[in-house]
Design a protein around this motif. Structure first.
Motif, PDB file in Angstrom:
ATOM      1  N   ASN A 171      71.036   9.934  22.679  1.00  0.00           N
ATOM      2  CA  ASN A 171      71.811  10.896  23.454  1.00  0.00           C
ATOM      3  C   ASN A 171      71.271  11.051  24.861  1.00  0.00           C
ATOM      4  O   ASN A 171      71.996  11.354  25.793  1.00  0.00           O
ATOM      5  CB  ASN A 171      71.808  12.261  22.758  1.00  0.00           C
ATOM      6  CG  ASN A 171      72.601  12.225  21.461  1.00  0.00           C
ATOM      7  OD1 ASN A 171      73.604  11.534  21.378  1.00  0.00           O
ATOM      8  ND2 ASN A 171      72.144  12.961  20.462  1.00  0.00           N
TER       9      ASN A 171
ATOM     10  N   GLU B  34      74.583   9.407  27.868  1.00  0.00           N
ATOM     11  CA  GLU B  34      75.282  10.673  27.875  1.00  0.00           C
ATOM     12  C   GLU B  34      76.791  10.432  27.953  1.00  0.00           C
ATOM     13  O   GLU B  34      77.256   9.624  28.753  1.00  0.00           O
ATOM     14  CB  GLU B  34      74.814  11.517  29.068  1.00  0.00           C
ATOM     15  CG  GLU B  34      73.409  12.081  28.911  1.00  0.00           C
ATOM     16  CD  GLU B  34      73.336  13.174  27.853  1.00  0.00           C
ATOM     17  OE1 GLU B  34      74.391  13.705  27.470  1.00  0.00           O
ATOM     18  OE2 GLU B  34      72.229  13.490  27.410  1.00  0.00           O
TER      19      GLU B  34
ATOM     20  N   HIS C 226      79.065  13.689  19.836  1.00  0.00           N
ATOM     21  CA  HIS C 226      78.418  13.890  21.135  1.00  0.00           C
ATOM     22  C   HIS C 226      78.711  15.262  21.746  1.00  0.00           C
ATOM     23  O   HIS C 226      78.134  15.601  22.776  1.00  0.00           O
ATOM     24  CB  HIS C 226      78.867  12.795  22.106  1.00  0.00           C
ATOM     25  CG  HIS C 226      78.399  11.426  21.719  1.00  0.00           C
ATOM     26  ND1 HIS C 226      77.124  10.975  21.968  1.00  0.00           N
ATOM     27  CD2 HIS C 226      79.028  10.415  21.062  1.00  0.00           C
ATOM     28  CE1 HIS C 226      76.991   9.745  21.513  1.00  0.00           C
ATOM     29  NE2 HIS C 226      78.122   9.386  20.954  1.00  0.00           N
TER      30      HIS C 226
END
Length: 388
Positions: free
Chosen positions: A9, A13, A67
């Motif tokens: 992550n 991004e 996400h």
């Protein structure tokens, strides 16, 4: 080698708006297209390909929802994706129902509604895909989110009610609520029953297969009861519940009920076991292919890390000033041993080598000084012996 672990992550991004837009687009397509298809041509076989395509989009979108940072927004996205996914399944089952109605009208017979569950393999196969997606959500983003997704299994019966109204359940609101609960229970229970397998992806294929088979055996009674209740809803409109005897009904229809249970169970277990086992294998393959490692925190949060081998530059080879002359002397020694060098050339070469070695010895204290000296002495002795 040194390992350098870094959270995926942090490395890649994804803007939070992208998963939301993808979910919104999928919801629009997933809700509208099945309804339009079933309205226009419920018996068209091509609809299956479209529905499978929409389910594949659903499977892809759940990997994006992971996400989203805000847990509330993430849960809402799983609700939307889950409801849309099972709405598509509802369109499949309702298409089978309408197909039976049309077929019965042509043949002028009573519709055999039980065939929706124990003869038509397409609806249950697509339902197995949806269950596999629920398990995939749990694998990717935790069991809690998998249960949220699976609880939207209610979308199956809601499609039929939206399309045909409450007449689909004989205007029995209690029966509708029961069907909603059962449709939502099956995919949610799949996630619950496979909780240990989801957390331990290192299980062997054999153990994983038997865990999934056990989950299918535990959930198949719910599916059989769901099928019986749906059949009752579609055919039991004239039944007076005050005069209805469950014991007498079972006694009079025991053979039919046993056949229905066995055939429906077979149709349910086969695609679910195959597809859910496949989801585990595909997920594990993806982790290996992208060199990822799954880590589960105490609160159930899942993170993915990648391990990269640190590239260590090769140490520079220490400079050896005697290397060239040693190489040249070895080549000369080889030719000399074959008798290709006469006395005059040998004397000139040995003299040159002596000067080079003496010069390098006086200038450097590193390298193969002793080796060069010993090799030169060996050549001199061989020369004296050869031309004696």
């Amino acid at each position: 080698m040194k390992n350098n672990a870094k959270d995926i992550n942090e490395k890649k991004e994804i803007h939070g708006a992208i998963p939301i837009l993808i979910v919104f687009l999928f919801a629009v397509l997933g809700l509208a297209i099945p309804y339009i298809i079933i309205s226009n041509n419920p018996v068209d076989n091509f609809k299956v390909i479209i529905f499978i395509g929409l389910l594949l989009i659903s499977a892809s979108s759940v990997s994006m929802v992971r996400h989203i940072k805000d847990t509330t927004v993430k849960s809402l996205m799983y609700v939307i994706v889950g409801f849309t996914t099972f709405w598509i399944i509802g369109a499949t089952y309702h298409g089978s129902y309408l197909h039976l109605l049309l077929d019965a009208e042509v043949k002028m017979i009573s519709p055999e509604y039980f065939k929706i569950f124990n003869t038509d393999f397409i609806p249950v196969s697509l339902f197995a895909i949806a269950n596999a997606i629920a398990v995939l959500v749990a694998l990717i983003d935790g069991k809690k989110n998998g249960v949220i997704f699976g609880s939207m299994g209610a979308g199956v019966i809601i499609f039929s009610v939206v399309f045909s109204g409450l007449s689909f359940v004989n205007s029995k609101s209690d029966l509708l609520l029961l069907l909603i609960v059962l449709w939502a229970l099956i995919p949610s229970f799949w996630v619950r029953s496979l909780a240990s397998t989801i957390d331990n992806i290192s299980l062997s294929i054999e153990k994983r297969f038997f865990k999934v088979l056990k989950g299918a055996i535990l959930t198949v009674p719910i599916y059989i009861v769901l099928g019986l209740l749906t059949y009752f809803a579609l055919t039991g409109g004239d039944t007076i519940m005050e005069n209805f005897s469950l014991e007498l009904f079972i006694a009079n229809n025991s053979e039919d009920l046993i056949f229905f249970a066995i055939s429906t169970g077979y149709f349910y277990i086969l695609p679910n076991v195959i597809l859910i086992v496949a989801v585990f294998n595909v997920y594990e393959f993806a982790l290996h292919a992208f060199n990822l490692k799954k880590e589960i925190a105490r609160d159930g949060t899942i993170t993915y890390i990648t391990t990269k081998k640190e590239i260590i530059p090769e140490a520079k080879k220490e400079y050896d000033p005697f290397e060239d002359v040693i190489k040249d002397m070895k080549s000369f020694k080889k030719e000399f041993g074959k008798g290709k060098v006469n006395r005059l050339v040998a004397a000139q070469k040995i003299g040159t080598y002596r000067e080079q070695v003496d010069f390098l010895r006086s200038k450097y204290d590193i390298g193969s000084k002793e080796k060069a000296t010993e090799l030169l002495k060996l050549i001199e002795r061989e020369s004296e012996f050869a031309f004696k």
